[in-house]
Design a protein around this motif. Structure first.
Motif, PDB file in Angstrom:
ATOM      1  N   TYR A 295       0.817  -1.221   0.000  1.00  0.00           N
ATOM      2  CA  TYR A 295       0.000   0.000   0.000  1.00  0.00           C
ATOM      3  C   TYR A 295       0.850   1.270   0.000  1.00  0.00           C
ATOM      4  O   TYR A 295       0.588   2.236   0.709  1.00  0.00           O
ATOM      5  CB  TYR A 295      -1.021  -0.014   1.152  1.00  0.00           C
ATOM      6  CG  TYR A 295      -0.504  -0.191   2.563  1.00  0.00           C
ATOM      7  CD1 TYR A 295      -0.276   0.906   3.397  1.00  0.00           C
ATOM      8  CD2 TYR A 295      -0.289  -1.465   3.082  1.00  0.00           C
ATOM      9  CE1 TYR A 295       0.176   0.746   4.689  1.00  0.00           C
ATOM     10  CE2 TYR A 295       0.163  -1.641   4.379  1.00  0.00           C
ATOM     11  CZ  TYR A 295       0.396  -0.527   5.172  1.00  0.00           C
ATOM     12  OH  TYR A 295       0.849  -0.689   6.470  1.00  0.00           O
ATOM     13  N   LYS A 298      -0.640   4.703  -0.171  1.00  0.00           N
ATOM     14  CA  LYS A 298      -1.140   5.287   1.073  1.00  0.00           C
ATOM     15  C   LYS A 298       0.008   5.763   1.966  1.00  0.00           C
ATOM     16  O   LYS A 298      -0.129   6.736   2.706  1.00  0.00           O
ATOM     17  CB  LYS A 298      -1.981   4.258   1.842  1.00  0.00           C
ATOM     18  CG  LYS A 298      -3.237   3.788   1.118  1.00  0.00           C
ATOM     19  CD  LYS A 298      -4.260   4.892   1.028  1.00  0.00           C
ATOM     20  CE  LYS A 298      -5.575   4.373   0.457  1.00  0.00           C
ATOM     21  NZ  LYS A 298      -6.568   5.463   0.291  1.00  0.00           N
ATOM     22  N   GLU A 316      -8.218  -2.997  -1.215  1.00  0.00           N
ATOM     23  CA  GLU A 316      -9.305  -2.469  -0.391  1.00  0.00           C
ATOM     24  C   GLU A 316     -10.254  -1.603  -1.210  1.00  0.00           C
ATOM     25  O   GLU A 316     -11.439  -1.507  -0.899  1.00  0.00           O
ATOM     26  CB  GLU A 316      -8.728  -1.668   0.781  1.00  0.00           C
ATOM     27  CG  GLU A 316      -9.767  -1.205   1.781  1.00  0.00           C
ATOM     28  CD  GLU A 316      -9.162  -0.557   3.016  1.00  0.00           C
ATOM     29  OE1 GLU A 316      -9.913   0.103   3.752  1.00  0.00           O
ATOM     30  OE2 GLU A 316      -7.947  -0.711   3.251  1.00  0.00           O
ATOM     31  N   GLU A 317      -9.743  -0.982  -2.270  1.00  0.00           N
ATOM     32  CA  GLU A 317     -10.558  -0.052  -3.065  1.00  0.00           C
ATOM     33  C   GLU A 317     -11.538  -0.719  -4.015  1.00  0.00           C
ATOM     34  O   GLU A 317     -12.337  -0.027  -4.674  1.00  0.00           O
ATOM     35  CB  GLU A 317      -9.635   0.863  -3.890  1.00  0.00           C
ATOM     36  CG  GLU A 317      -8.842   1.868  -3.077  1.00  0.00           C
ATOM     37  CD  GLU A 317      -7.520   1.343  -2.575  1.00  0.00           C
ATOM     38  OE1 GLU A 317      -6.692   2.149  -2.112  1.00  0.00           O
ATOM     39  OE2 GLU A 317      -7.294   0.108  -2.635  1.00  0.00           O
ATOM     40  N   TYR A 339      -4.233  -0.490   6.232  1.00  0.00           N
ATOM     41  CA  TYR A 339      -4.746  -0.854   4.903  1.00  0.00           C
ATOM     42  C   TYR A 339      -5.044  -2.345   4.903  1.00  0.00           C
ATOM     43  O   TYR A 339      -4.288  -3.145   5.464  1.00  0.00           O
ATOM     44  CB  TYR A 339      -3.700  -0.529   3.833  1.00  0.00           C
ATOM     45  CG  TYR A 339      -4.197  -0.704   2.416  1.00  0.00           C
ATOM     46  CD1 TYR A 339      -5.013   0.259   1.830  1.00  0.00           C
ATOM     47  CD2 TYR A 339      -3.837  -1.819   1.665  1.00  0.00           C
ATOM     48  CE1 TYR A 339      -5.469   0.106   0.524  1.00  0.00           C
ATOM     49  CE2 TYR A 339      -4.289  -1.983   0.361  1.00  0.00           C
ATOM     50  CZ  TYR A 339      -5.109  -1.012  -0.207  1.00  0.00           C
ATOM     51  OH  TYR A 339      -5.562  -1.159  -1.496  1.00  0.00           O
ATOM     52  N   GLN A 341      -4.738  -5.315   2.870  1.00  0.00           N
ATOM     53  CA  GLN A 341      -3.998  -5.608   1.658  1.00  0.00           C
ATOM     54  C   GLN A 341      -4.311  -6.990   1.084  1.00  0.00           C
ATOM     55  O   GLN A 341      -5.066  -7.775   1.649  1.00  0.00           O
ATOM     56  CB  GLN A 341      -2.488  -5.390   1.880  1.00  0.00           C
ATOM     57  CG  GLN A 341      -1.961  -5.767   3.264  1.00  0.00           C
ATOM     58  CD  GLN A 341      -1.458  -7.180   3.351  1.00  0.00           C
ATOM     59  OE1 GLN A 341      -2.210  -8.116   3.096  1.00  0.00           O
ATOM     60  NE2 GLN A 341      -0.217  -7.357   3.768  1.00  0.00           N
TER      61      GLN A 341
END
Length: 452
Positions: A295, A298, A316-317, A339, A341
């Protein structure tokens, strides 16, 4: 395709398992007791260089075990994708977590035993022995780095203990006792290369971690480049301890690469991205591990990851309702998780799939559970439908091409609802009929060897 309900599948499963038993795989003697807790051994890095990746996997396993003990399961079935769901999955349900009718596994609560291997191969070997011989666990899952998996496997095979590796990796493991739920090269490296060559050009530079994951992933890239119309113009293997990438950045510039295929990994290697951005290195990037695993979009200020393109099995998106439901459950239990992942998703799915297999076998006896896993079952994961391939002990994956822009927003620009783990099958691997205990590399493939 006619729909098979979970109730219909469970009702027919006993006959299916009896048929699979005719294959003749001998039962493996494990703990005889079926009246205490199901002992679940987990080795994920809670400290050291890979803790960034190990902790979300630990948390995902804890979430799945809580759901199992509370009487919930992911939907499962004997067939692949065939529904009309928007994300290509078998059912149209927004959330595939349903009541199992079983608090725990066959009425037994699941007990997690999860010592910290500290990102060290030696600790993985020691703790694998402890889990198998002293704790007498029913199953062992874990490891992030391929080096740690390979430290475990000889011990696993000697003990004849079922092991699950829940991680994206370079592929090629053919082991009777090992089941892999993460994506492999044909599911990530090949799609990412196809996309990047068509979009950015043929000249490829490979920075890779200097251990078996990076070395074999680079080998895959060298083997596939000429077949896909690409050309590798440079590569280097970087020790995991390296944090200064000044010389690497200079060599990339000198090679005049169109784009980079990134196989660097771990917290130290992540320093490449802000350093490359500060140095003004502007090259598109492909990868099988970034964004979804570390991630970085981020963790680092934009635009350090701009132009990164990764074929992912989970992020996650992902905007589907079933994934949004999973994220909500995860964050209710772990609100401070930085996050969720890709490997956390694999660990979560593996834990539920193990429980499903035990319920179908009506036991945690290892031979019976392995027979179920080799009978052809799948599960509806937050990312989409996944299927355990009996021959290879790897899973089909719902793959999405994730692209990161200048503001570190993620867009899914292409999608493959089901890519099977086909490569070792092509080499003749069939673990149902012929148990093996090795890892194949592209050098074992006559079609690839000429290009390596």
């Amino acid at each position: 395709m006619p729909r098979t309900t979970r109730r219909q599948f469970l009702a027919g499963s006993a006959a299916g398992i009896a048929a699979v038993g005719a294959l003749g795989f001998p039962a493996i003697k494990v703990r005889a007791a079926e009246n205490g807790p199901v002992k679940f051994g987990l080795l994920e890095d809670q400290s050291g260089n890979f803790a960034l990746f190990g902790l979300p996997k630990l948390h995902a396993t804890q979430l799945a075990i809580k759901e199992i003990n509370d009487g919930f399961t992911l939907l499962s079935g004997p067939t692949g994708p065939g529904g009309t769901g928007k994300d290509g999955a078998y059912s149209e349900l927004a959330d595939t977590l349903v009541e199992s009718g079983d608090k725990g596994i066959n009425g037994r609560q699941v007990e997690l035993i999860s010592p910290d291997p500290q990102s060290e191969p030696r600790m993985y070997q020691q703790l694998t022995k402890r889990l198998g011989l002293e704790d007498e666990v029913d199953v062992i899952m874990g490891a992030f780095a391929s080096a740690n998996r390979e430290a475990m496997r000889p011990v696993i095979d000697q003990m004849k203990k079922m092991y699950w590796y829940n991680n994206q990796y370079e592929g090629g493991v053919a082991d009777k006792y090992t089941f892999c739920t993460g994506a492999v090269a044909e599911q990530q490296i090949i799609p990412a290369m196809q996309y990047c060559i068509s979009k950015f050009g043929k000249r490829i530079y490979i920075p890779a971690a200097d251990y078996n994951f990076g070395q074999l992933s680079a080998m895959w890239t060298r083997a596939m480049a000429p077949l896909l119309g690409g050309e590798v113009v440079g590569q280097e293997f970087i020790p995991l301890s390296v944090t200064d990438f000044t010389s690497t950045i200079a060599r990339i510039e000198q090679a005049k690469a169109d784009w980079l295929m990134m196989y660097i990994t771990g917290q130290n290697h992540a320093n490449f991205y802000p350093q490359a951005n500060a140095a003004g290195l502007k090259r598109p990037m492909g990868s099988s591990i970034n964004l979804a695993q570390g991630y970085e979009h981020k963790r680092f200020a934009a635009p350090a990851l701009a132009g990164m393109n990764v074929a992912v099995s989970y992020m996650e998106e992902i905007p589907t309702p079933r994934n949004q439901a999973f994220v909500k459950r995860f964050r209710a239990m772990f609100p401070d998780e930085p996050y969720i992942q890709q490997e956390a998703h694999s660990a979560y799915v593996a834990t539920h799939l193990y429980a499903v297999a035990c319920r179908l076998a009506k036991t945690t006896e290892q031979g019976a559970v392995m027979e179920v896993l080799e009978s052809g079952i799948g599960i509806e994961a937050p990312a989409g439908w996944m299927f355990m391939d009996p021959a290879t002990h790897h899973m089909s994956q719902h793959i999405r091409m994730a692209s990161c822009d200048e503001s570190h927003n993620i867009t899914f620009v292409q999608e493959w609802p089901s890519i099977e783990p086909w490569w070792t099958r092509r080499l003749g691997v069939n673990l149902v009929k012929n148990p093996e205990f090795k890892q194949y590399t592209p050098a074992d493939d006559p079609a690839f060897k000429q290009f390596i």
